[in-house]
Design a protein around this motif. Sequence first.
Motif, PDB file in Angstrom:
ATOM      1  N   ALA A 229       0.832  -1.207   0.000  1.00  0.00           N
ATOM      2  CA  ALA A 229       0.000   0.000   0.000  1.00  0.00           C
ATOM      3  C   ALA A 229       0.867   1.257   0.000  1.00  0.00           C
ATOM      4  O   ALA A 229       1.647   1.488  -0.911  1.00  0.00           O
ATOM      5  CB  ALA A 229      -0.942  -0.043   1.200  1.00  0.00           C
ATOM      6  N   GLY A 230       0.731   2.076   1.053  1.00  0.00           N
ATOM      7  CA  GLY A 230       1.499   3.305   1.122  1.00  0.00           C
ATOM      8  C   GLY A 230       2.994   3.024   1.118  1.00  0.00           C
ATOM      9  O   GLY A 230       3.465   2.092   1.764  1.00  0.00           O
ATOM     10  N   CYS A 231       3.732   3.823   0.380  1.00  0.00           N
ATOM     11  CA  CYS A 231       5.181   3.665   0.316  1.00  0.00           C
ATOM     12  C   CYS A 231       5.787   5.005  -0.087  1.00  0.00           C
ATOM     13  O   CYS A 231       5.071   5.943  -0.430  1.00  0.00           O
ATOM     14  CB  CYS A 231       5.564   2.600  -0.704  1.00  0.00           C
ATOM     15  SG  CYS A 231       5.057   2.990  -2.400  1.00  0.00           S
ATOM     16  N   LEU A 232       7.091   5.104  -0.032  1.00  0.00           N
ATOM     17  CA  LEU A 232       7.781   6.236  -0.650  1.00  0.00           C
ATOM     18  C   LEU A 232       8.311   5.743  -1.980  1.00  0.00           C
ATOM     19  O   LEU A 232       8.966   4.698  -2.053  1.00  0.00           O
ATOM     20  CB  LEU A 232       8.944   6.736   0.218  1.00  0.00           C
ATOM     21  CG  LEU A 232       8.616   7.404   1.560  1.00  0.00           C
ATOM     22  CD1 LEU A 232       9.870   8.088   2.123  1.00  0.00           C
ATOM     23  CD2 LEU A 232       7.466   8.393   1.462  1.00  0.00           C
ATOM     24  N   TYR A 233       7.981   6.462  -3.047  1.00  0.00           N
ATOM     25  CA  TYR A 233       8.505   6.123  -4.365  1.00  0.00           C
ATOM     26  C   TYR A 233       8.881   7.389  -5.107  1.00  0.00           C
ATOM     27  O   TYR A 233       8.427   8.493  -4.780  1.00  0.00           O
ATOM     28  CB  TYR A 233       7.509   5.271  -5.154  1.00  0.00           C
ATOM     29  CG  TYR A 233       6.257   5.968  -5.636  1.00  0.00           C
ATOM     30  CD1 TYR A 233       6.213   6.601  -6.875  1.00  0.00           C
ATOM     31  CD2 TYR A 233       5.084   5.955  -4.871  1.00  0.00           C
ATOM     32  CE1 TYR A 233       5.054   7.210  -7.334  1.00  0.00           C
ATOM     33  CE2 TYR A 233       3.916   6.564  -5.320  1.00  0.00           C
ATOM     34  CZ  TYR A 233       3.912   7.187  -6.553  1.00  0.00           C
ATOM     35  OH  TYR A 233       2.764   7.804  -7.006  1.00  0.00           O
ATOM     36  N   CYS A 234       9.739   7.240  -6.093  1.00  0.00           N
ATOM     37  CA  CYS A 234      10.237   8.401  -6.823  1.00  0.00           C
ATOM     38  C   CYS A 234      10.781   7.955  -8.175  1.00  0.00           C
ATOM     39  O   CYS A 234      10.930   6.756  -8.426  1.00  0.00           O
ATOM     40  CB  CYS A 234      11.331   9.107  -6.018  1.00  0.00           C
ATOM     41  SG  CYS A 234      12.782   8.075  -5.695  1.00  0.00           S
ATOM     42  N   PRO A 235      11.120   8.894  -9.044  1.00  0.00           N
ATOM     43  CA  PRO A 235      11.719   8.510 -10.324  1.00  0.00           C
ATOM     44  C   PRO A 235      13.032   7.758 -10.102  1.00  0.00           C
ATOM     45  O   PRO A 235      13.787   8.071  -9.181  1.00  0.00           O
ATOM     46  CB  PRO A 235      11.965   9.865 -11.008  1.00  0.00           C
ATOM     47  CG  PRO A 235      10.950  10.783 -10.398  1.00  0.00           C
ATOM     48  CD  PRO A 235      10.851  10.347  -8.968  1.00  0.00           C
ATOM     49  N   GLN A 236      13.303   6.783 -10.943  1.00  0.00           N
ATOM     50  CA  GLN A 236      14.551   6.025 -10.838  1.00  0.00           C
ATOM     51  C   GLN A 236      15.758   6.955 -10.953  1.00  0.00           C
ATOM     52  O   GLN A 236      16.791   6.736 -10.313  1.00  0.00           O
ATOM     53  CB  GLN A 236      14.609   4.959 -11.933  1.00  0.00           C
ATOM     54  CG  GLN A 236      15.862   4.101 -11.912  1.00  0.00           C
ATOM     55  CD  GLN A 236      15.990   3.276 -10.641  1.00  0.00           C
ATOM     56  OE1 GLN A 236      15.060   2.584 -10.255  1.00  0.00           O
ATOM     57  NE2 GLN A 236      17.148   3.345  -9.986  1.00  0.00           N
ATOM     58  N   THR A 237      15.623   8.005 -11.735  1.00  0.00           N
ATOM     59  CA  THR A 237      16.728   8.960 -11.895  1.00  0.00           C
ATOM     60  C   THR A 237      17.086   9.634 -10.578  1.00  0.00           C
ATOM     61  O   THR A 237      18.258   9.919 -10.329  1.00  0.00           O
ATOM     62  CB  THR A 237      16.373  10.036 -12.944  1.00  0.00           C
ATOM     63  OG1 THR A 237      15.096  10.621 -12.609  1.00  0.00           O
ATOM     64  CG2 THR A 237      16.289   9.446 -14.343  1.00  0.00           C
ATOM     65  N   PHE A 238      16.079   9.881  -9.725  1.00  0.00           N
ATOM     66  CA  PHE A 238      16.345  10.508  -8.425  1.00  0.00           C
ATOM     67  C   PHE A 238      17.155   9.555  -7.549  1.00  0.00           C
ATOM     68  O   PHE A 238      18.093   9.964  -6.864  1.00  0.00           O
ATOM     69  CB  PHE A 238      15.027  10.878  -7.731  1.00  0.00           C
ATOM     70  CG  PHE A 238      15.224  11.640  -6.439  1.00  0.00           C
ATOM     71  CD1 PHE A 238      15.285  13.021  -6.443  1.00  0.00           C
ATOM     72  CD2 PHE A 238      15.356  10.972  -5.225  1.00  0.00           C
ATOM     73  CE1 PHE A 238      15.478  13.734  -5.254  1.00  0.00           C
ATOM     74  CE2 PHE A 238      15.548  11.667  -4.043  1.00  0.00           C
ATOM     75  CZ  PHE A 238      15.614  13.058  -4.064  1.00  0.00           C
ATOM     76  N   ILE A 239      16.795   8.275  -7.578  1.00  0.00           N
ATOM     77  CA  ILE A 239      17.528   7.275  -6.795  1.00  0.00           C
ATOM     78  C   ILE A 239      18.968   7.168  -7.289  1.00  0.00           C
ATOM     79  O   ILE A 239      19.912   7.111  -6.493  1.00  0.00           O
ATOM     80  CB  ILE A 239      16.831   5.907  -6.874  1.00  0.00           C
ATOM     81  CG1 ILE A 239      15.451   5.970  -6.202  1.00  0.00           C
ATOM     82  CG2 ILE A 239      17.684   4.817  -6.224  1.00  0.00           C
ATOM     83  CD1 ILE A 239      14.643   4.693  -6.307  1.00  0.00           C
ATOM     84  N   ASP A 240      19.143   7.165  -8.599  1.00  0.00           N
ATOM     85  CA  ASP A 240      20.481   7.050  -9.183  1.00  0.00           C
ATOM     86  C   ASP A 240      21.378   8.222  -8.797  1.00  0.00           C
ATOM     87  O   ASP A 240      22.573   8.041  -8.529  1.00  0.00           O
ATOM     88  CB  ASP A 240      20.393   6.956 -10.705  1.00  0.00           C
ATOM     89  CG  ASP A 240      19.711   5.672 -11.184  1.00  0.00           C
ATOM     90  OD1 ASP A 240      19.662   4.698 -10.401  1.00  0.00           O
ATOM     91  OD2 ASP A 240      19.213   5.666 -12.331  1.00  0.00           O
ATOM     92  N   LYS A 241      20.800   9.420  -8.760  1.00  0.00           N
ATOM     93  CA  LYS A 241      21.584  10.623  -8.470  1.00  0.00           C
ATOM     94  C   LYS A 241      21.754  10.882  -6.974  1.00  0.00           C
ATOM     95  O   LYS A 241      22.703  11.540  -6.557  1.00  0.00           O
ATOM     96  CB  LYS A 241      20.910  11.852  -9.108  1.00  0.00           C
ATOM     97  CG  LYS A 241      20.950  11.867 -10.629  1.00  0.00           C
ATOM     98  CD  LYS A 241      20.235  13.097 -11.165  1.00  0.00           C
ATOM     99  CE  LYS A 241      20.208  13.114 -12.682  1.00  0.00           C
ATOM    100  NZ  LYS A 241      19.450  14.279 -13.216  1.00  0.00           N
ATOM    101  N   HIS A 242      20.809  10.382  -6.145  1.00  0.00           N
ATOM    102  CA  HIS A 242      20.816  10.723  -4.721  1.00  0.00           C
ATOM    103  C   HIS A 242      20.671   9.488  -3.821  1.00  0.00           C
ATOM    104  O   HIS A 242      19.781   9.449  -2.967  1.00  0.00           O
ATOM    105  CB  HIS A 242      19.676  11.701  -4.410  1.00  0.00           C
ATOM    106  CG  HIS A 242      19.589  12.866  -5.347  1.00  0.00           C
ATOM    107  ND1 HIS A 242      18.707  12.894  -6.415  1.00  0.00           N
ATOM    108  CD2 HIS A 242      20.273  14.036  -5.386  1.00  0.00           C
ATOM    109  CE1 HIS A 242      18.845  14.048  -7.060  1.00  0.00           C
ATOM    110  NE2 HIS A 242      19.792  14.751  -6.473  1.00  0.00           N
ATOM    111  N   PRO A 243      21.516   8.479  -3.977  1.00  0.00           N
ATOM    112  CA  PRO A 243      21.350   7.250  -3.184  1.00  0.00           C
ATOM    113  C   PRO A 243      21.476   7.462  -1.679  1.00  0.00           C
ATOM    114  O   PRO A 243      20.762   6.829  -0.901  1.00  0.00           O
ATOM    115  CB  PRO A 243      22.467   6.335  -3.711  1.00  0.00           C
ATOM    116  CG  PRO A 243      23.475   7.261  -4.314  1.00  0.00           C
ATOM    117  CD  PRO A 243      22.680   8.381  -4.897  1.00  0.00           C
TER     118      PRO A 243
END
Length: 344
Positions: free
Chosen positions: A227-241
């Motif tokens: 259900a509820g989660c934190l999600y974001c564009p893959q590019t954000f994860i790649d740039k800001h791990p």
Amino acid sequence: MQRRELMLGGLAAAGALAAPALVRAQALEKAKVTIAVGGKNLLYYLPLTIAEQKGFFKDEGLDLSVVDFAGGSRALAAVVGGSADVVSGAFEHTVNMQFKGQAMRAFVLQGRAPQIVLGVSTKTMAGYKTVADLKGKKIGVTAPGSSTNVMANFVLAKAGLKPSDVSIVGVGASNGAVAAMRAGNIDAISNLDPVITLLSRAGDIKIVADTRKVAEADRIFGGPMPAGCLYCPQTFIDKHPNTVQAMANAMVRANHWIQQAGPSDIINAVPEAFLLGDRAVYIDAFLAAKGALSPDGMIPEAGSTTAFRALASVDAKIAEAKLDLQAVYTNDFVKKANAKHKRS
């Protein structure tokens, strides 16, 4: 000489204690982060609220802003439009966005069951017998396209009804939703707590489907439905791990805290406005939803398949799509967060 060495040693020790926090803050690629959420007052998003209210994000070196919208689809639109970095929203949006050609990835779970309840009005549908009776009726959801809308469509589909067989009305996730039901402006409602508990206790609705219960949610969806989660564009994860890791750390800490908290702890931690004017109702709502909240932030491996199946049941184009369901989530950050915040 010994006194001077002791003083220098003490200063060095103090510096060593301060250094990790300093290094941690410097290691964040982006300290200022904006999270978009649709209906922040809902128990669906309780881990986010606890992480914010208890200062868990600040402890990770984050200067975090939470912007509230009327529903999850609007929160998602904020990230797509670039006015927010991360969504606190329903997991299935990651599957839907991949279908639309935009790579989104969930990285920490808030709820292991949707906690969405479909209820019918005891005023306008006093003779209700089956879901098929909803044909031609108005169903209130938090916002069109949000997870509450998906849930309603899914239950309708199992009864042989199409989305076009009903009228979907956006009513928000707070007092406006309650008012719409009581005024007879909608015939049914797909919403969450504390809205549902408030309406149910007052006898305004009859519950038809209740995914606050993990077992019932698994039965309705045919498997674990994150259900509820934190999600974001893959590019954000790649740039800001490191930034993503810091958010996962704070959320997992909040998940742990909630599991050990009592009703009074929750009441004291959330803003007064979230209680909708009735503390007793909020406590009942918390107790009803607690079992559906994630204890550790881990996303179940079968969850993306369940979400895909739910979306496919109401959209033939998604059903035909070949998607990479492993790419819509990762537990890498959560595993590290749990190692850091081991429960006592």
